[in-house]
Write a protein that holds these residues in place. Structure first.
Motif, PDB file in Angstrom:
ATOM      1  N   THR A 234     -23.806  54.188-110.384  1.00  0.00           N
ATOM      2  CA  THR A 234     -22.421  54.648-110.246  1.00  0.00           C
ATOM      3  C   THR A 234     -22.357  56.173-110.350  1.00  0.00           C
ATOM      4  O   THR A 234     -21.610  56.825-109.622  1.00  0.00           O
ATOM      5  CB  THR A 234     -21.554  54.028-111.364  1.00  0.00           C
ATOM      6  N   GLY A 235     -23.158  56.738-111.258  1.00  0.00           N
ATOM      7  CA  GLY A 235     -23.159  58.189-111.441  1.00  0.00           C
ATOM      8  C   GLY A 235     -23.504  58.917-110.154  1.00  0.00           C
ATOM      9  O   GLY A 235     -22.892  59.932-109.820  1.00  0.00           O
ATOM     10  N   GLN A 236     -24.477  58.356-109.437  1.00  0.00           N
ATOM     11  CA  GLN A 236     -24.905  58.970-108.166  1.00  0.00           C
ATOM     12  C   GLN A 236     -23.738  58.991-107.178  1.00  0.00           C
ATOM     13  O   GLN A 236     -23.479  59.994-106.522  1.00  0.00           O
ATOM     14  CB  GLN A 236     -25.968  58.090-107.527  1.00  0.00           C
ATOM     15  N   LEU A 237     -23.044  57.858-107.114  1.00  0.00           N
ATOM     16  CA  LEU A 237     -21.937  57.750-106.159  1.00  0.00           C
ATOM     17  C   LEU A 237     -20.808  58.694-106.561  1.00  0.00           C
ATOM     18  O   LEU A 237     -20.201  59.361-105.720  1.00  0.00           O
ATOM     19  CB  LEU A 237     -21.427  56.312-106.088  1.00  0.00           C
ATOM     20  N   MET A 238     -20.548  58.758-107.855  1.00  0.00           N
ATOM     21  CA  MET A 238     -19.490  59.647-108.333  1.00  0.00           C
ATOM     22  C   MET A 238     -19.818  61.096-108.001  1.00  0.00           C
ATOM     23  O   MET A 238     -18.944  61.882-107.654  1.00  0.00           O
ATOM     24  CB  MET A 238     -19.322  59.518-109.862  1.00  0.00           C
ATOM     25  N   SER A 239     -21.101  61.418-108.122  1.00  0.00           N
ATOM     26  CA  SER A 239     -21.475  62.805-107.859  1.00  0.00           C
ATOM     27  C   SER A 239     -21.284  63.156-106.381  1.00  0.00           C
ATOM     28  O   SER A 239     -20.938  64.285-106.042  1.00  0.00           O
ATOM     29  CB  SER A 239     -22.901  63.025-108.357  1.00  0.00           C
ATOM     30  N   ARG A 240     -21.488  62.172-105.504  1.00  0.00           N
ATOM     31  CA  ARG A 240     -21.227  62.444-104.078  1.00  0.00           C
ATOM     32  C   ARG A 240     -19.743  62.715-103.852  1.00  0.00           C
ATOM     33  O   ARG A 240     -19.360  63.583-103.093  1.00  0.00           O
ATOM     34  CB  ARG A 240     -21.627  61.251-103.220  1.00  0.00           C
ATOM     35  N   LEU A 241     -18.920  61.913-104.554  1.00  0.00           N
ATOM     36  CA  LEU A 241     -17.471  62.048-104.374  1.00  0.00           C
ATOM     37  C   LEU A 241     -16.939  63.355-104.942  1.00  0.00           C
ATOM     38  O   LEU A 241     -15.987  63.920-104.432  1.00  0.00           O
ATOM     39  CB  LEU A 241     -16.767  60.905-105.108  1.00  0.00           C
ATOM     40  N   THR A 242     -17.523  63.803-106.041  1.00  0.00           N
ATOM     41  CA  THR A 242     -16.963  64.967-106.723  1.00  0.00           C
ATOM     42  C   THR A 242     -17.787  66.218-106.438  1.00  0.00           C
ATOM     43  O   THR A 242     -17.395  67.063-105.643  1.00  0.00           O
ATOM     44  CB  THR A 242     -16.896  64.712-108.231  1.00  0.00           C
TER      45      THR A 242
END
Ligand SMILES: Nc1ncnc2c1ncn2[C@@H]1O[C@H](COP(=O)(O)OP(=O)(O)OP(=O)(O)O)[C@@H](O)[C@H]1O
Length: 717
Positions: A234-242
């Motif tokens: 999830t952290g990886q995906l969040m980092s793409r979004l933010t």
């Protein structure tokens, strides 16, 4: 201004068909107190050919470079001319050129990141709606830069008037300088206005593009298969979004604003310089790269220190994150002091590194100041002798000084910009990467069985299944099971036997590798998944996840258009109404992050209400009471029993006491149905179920029992 920059390393992609770990030398400015940057863009560009060769040499068939000459003026010029072309044609090549191969293993624990290519097509799609604004911004930026070129020339003329007045003391200084001063003031005003205009426009474009990108990425992510989320953090995906979108946006704005301005100013000022004095310009062109070379060496050391310092800060943050995130465990083991010590040790490490970096930056800036002042002095000295020899006027010398500063400032900006371009392309590639993915199981589309025709008969027909992330490991092997409409079927078996997997297939989180799952005789693959999940199937899991909002909104999550009366009815059915109304805020009570302010039993009852509000025909209860104490279990079980009436129910259970009354109990073993029947029938059989019962002191979870022995042969329902 002189170069006082150092480049920051990041990692990038495989190049030339072999996985090289590259370090991109992006540039970060160590700003002087007066806000000006030094530059070594040209240094980076000058190294472009040699770095390219170095990488080509590592590729098997790469020819050797003819020679590796030291930096020369031609390198610089070549670099400047070539870089935009290379960057446009192949950003990856630029990464190679601008990066340093680093085949050593990555710093502890950090996985190598495969970087994808920058998707220009997608970028264009996001940019296209803002082309008009962008065009206006470019025109304003070019205008501001051209005005900037004029200013040194007018300043030179002003100095001429001052010098003349000082020398001859005839006429009125005010009268002579008035026109020039007014023109300068006007230019300052126009330049300020143009700068304001293009910055506002760029900010609008950048922000709008970022919103569009985030919206698209979030929507694409939400549509991905569950298997996608099994494989990603999830952290990886969040980092793409933010972070990645943010980085891309900043780079985009910077490239347009500073890039245009700096290039125009540099070109304009270089022309002015050479017109003012060719000799001085040549000296400047030799001195600047030399100082930049020294700056490069120092910058490289500082860059390394900066990276180490960042890693140390990240380590300290990791310790804090772990301790705060698991505060209950820390408290339960009275480990607060130990966690404090761990954090302190990491903080101490990061302080030490940061101080070392601070000393390095201070030295760097000190030396940069000396170099800068020496350059001013040198220009004045040589220029002064030219003035003395009447080869240059005092005003021209003044113009030269101002224009050369503008050139240096522009170079500094371009240097920062070059690193920003590489970083932006990298961030953009990461942000765009998932936008092109399409799920194998769409969110909607297909047949939706009308509610009045829906019976709720479920059949698993010779289903075989392996999780996509573990293709070699078959969880279900020829699994066949029928759930007649309106019956309660319990699935039991040892931990890891595949019970939850059966439920996931029924929800169509995954498709079977072979065989089929049928609802009322129709293959789930032909049905509309949103209709299936949104209207037909209700799911209650072992650990209900609530959203940090009100009870009312949490229940309504099951059916967005439900009326208040429907919410109350569902809450009553789930045995939740009483405890909800006992709260001062009632249904408007905020439940806290993931329902943290509620007890396990209360959370579970809200989850049941949420599942029941859509009046599902089929209900899946995955160990819905196994996390509860006996008292809560009773209340929740009551709710579940009530909810089961008239529905097809698949109960997955650890505690056999909860499934005794099921119409069918199915024992799973070895990925198949091992035996089935009612509680009494299975006991009589003296098979696996009976063994389970014997081994389980009825209220203790199956997980605590030793693994079951499975006899040869099996029977499906
Ligand atoms: N998302 C996943 N990706 C890969 N393998 C998985 C995944 N989920 C479960 N598995 C594996 O599939 C097998 C069956 O898991 P499943 O959760 O269905 O068992 P279970 O019978 O429900 O277990 P338990 O009773 O402990 O909940 C296990 O070996 C598990 O490791």
């Amino acid at each position: 201004m002189l170069a006082h920059l150092f480049r920051v390393g990041t990692r990038c992609s495989p190049v030339l068909g072999r996985p090289l770990l590259l370090r991109i030398h992006t540039s970060a400015a160590v700003r002087r107190s007066d806000g000006h940057h030094g530059s070594y863009l040209l240094s980076s560009l000058a190294q472009l050919p040699s770095q390219l060769w170095r990488h080509l040499l590592r590729a098997p068939q790469a020819p050797r470079p003819p020679s590796r000459s030291p930096l020369s003026a031609w390198h610089w010029i070549g670099g400047v001319l070539l870089s935009p072309v290379v960057l446009r044609k192949c950003p990856r090549l630029c990464l190679v050129a601008h990066c340093e191969a680093e085949e050593a293993p990555p710093p502890h624990g950090r996985p190598r990141v495969e970087e994808s290519c920058f998707n220009w097509k997608l970028f264009w799609q996001f940019l296209r709606p803002h082309l008009l604004l962008l065009g206006a911004a470019i025109v304003l930026a070019l205008g501001a830069a051209l005005v900037n070129v004029q200013i040194p020339l007018l300043l030179g003329q002003l100095v001429e008037i001052v010098a003349k007045y000082t020398r001859e003391r005839v006429g009125s200084f005010i009268t002579e300088s008035r026109n020039l001063s007014v023109r300068l003031l006007l230019l300052y005003g126009v330049q300020g206005l143009l700068t304001f205009g293009y910055l506002v426009l760029l900010s609008q474009i950048g922000e709008r593009m970022a919103v569009d990108m985030r919206r698209t990425l979030f929507s694409t992510l939400l549509q991905q298969d569950i298997a996608f989320f099994d494989a990603k953090k999830t952290g990886q995906l969040m980092s793409r979004l933010t972070t990645d979108v943010q980085e891309f946006k900043s780079s985009f704005k910077l490239v347009i604003s500073q890039g245009l301005r700096s290039c125009t100013q540099m070109a304009g000022c270089l022309v002015s310089l050479s017109m003012l004095s060719t000799r001085l310009t040549l000296i400047l062109m030799v001195a600047t790269p030399t100082l930049m070379g020294v700056g490069t060496l120092m910058g490289s050391a500082l860059r390394k220190l900066s990276r180490q310092s960042q890693e140390q800060i990240a380590k300290a943050a990791g310790v804090a994150d772990e301790a705060l995130g698991n505060v209950r465990t820390v408290r339960a083991f009275a480990m607060e002091h130990r966690e404090e010590e761990r954090y302190e040790a990491e903080l101490e490490g990061s302080r030490w590194k940061a101080e070392e970096l601070g000393r390095g930056i201070a030295l760097f800036q000190g030396l940069s100041n000396i170099a800068f002042n020496c350059m001013v002095l040198g220009t004045l000295f040589i220029g002064g002798s030219l003035v003395a020899g009447q080869q240059l006027t005092g005003g021209d010398l003044m113009s030269f000084l101002v224009a050369s500063q503008t050139v240096q400032r522009s170079m500094a900006n371009l240097s920062v910009l070059f690193g920003q371009v590489v970083r932006g392309l990298s961030a953009g590639a990461r942000a765009f990467e998932y936008m092109t993915l399409s799920p194998s199981i769409p969110l909607s589309g297909g047949f939706c069985i009308p509610k009045e025709d829906l019976l709720g008969a479920v059949t698993f027909q010779n289903v075989r299944f392996s999780y996509p992330c573990r293709p070699g490991f078959e969880v279900l092997k020829d699994f066949t099971l029928t759930l007649p409409p309106g019956t309660v079927v319990a699935l039991v078996g040892q931990s890891g036997g595949g019970k939850t997997t059966v439920a996931s297939l029924l929800e169509r989180f995954y498709d079977p590798t072979a065989g089929a799952v049928l609802l009322d005789g129709r293959d789930l693959r032909t049905l509309d998944p949103s209709c299936l999940r949104g209207q037909v199937i209700g799911f209650i899991s072992q650990e209900p996840v609530l959203f940090g909002t009100t009870i009312m909104e949490n229940i309504r999550f099951g059916k967005l258009d439900a009326s208040d009366a429907e919410v109350y009815a569902a809450a009553r059915e789930a045995n939740a109404h009483n405890f909800i109304t006992s709260f001062p805020e009632g249904y408007d009570t905020i439940v806290g992050e993931r329902g943290a302010t509620l007890s396990g039993g209360q959370k579970q009852r809200l989850a049941i209400a949420r599942a029941l509000i859509k009046q599902p025909r089929v209900l899946i209860m995955d160990e819905a009471t196994s996390a509860l104490d006996t008292e809560s279990e009773q209340v929740v079980q009551e709710a579940l029993d009530r909810a089961s009436t008239g529905r097809t129910v698949l109960v997955i259970a650890h505690r056999l006491s909860t499934v005794r009354r099921a119409h069918h109990i199915v024992v799973m073993a070895d990925g198949r149905v091992w035996e089935s029947g009612t509680h009494e029938e299975l006991l009589k059989k003296q098979g696996l179920y009976a063994e389970l019962i014997r081994r389980q002191a009825l209220d203790s979870p199956l997980t605590s029992t030793p693994p079951l022995r499975v006899r040869k042969g099996h029977r499906n329902l």
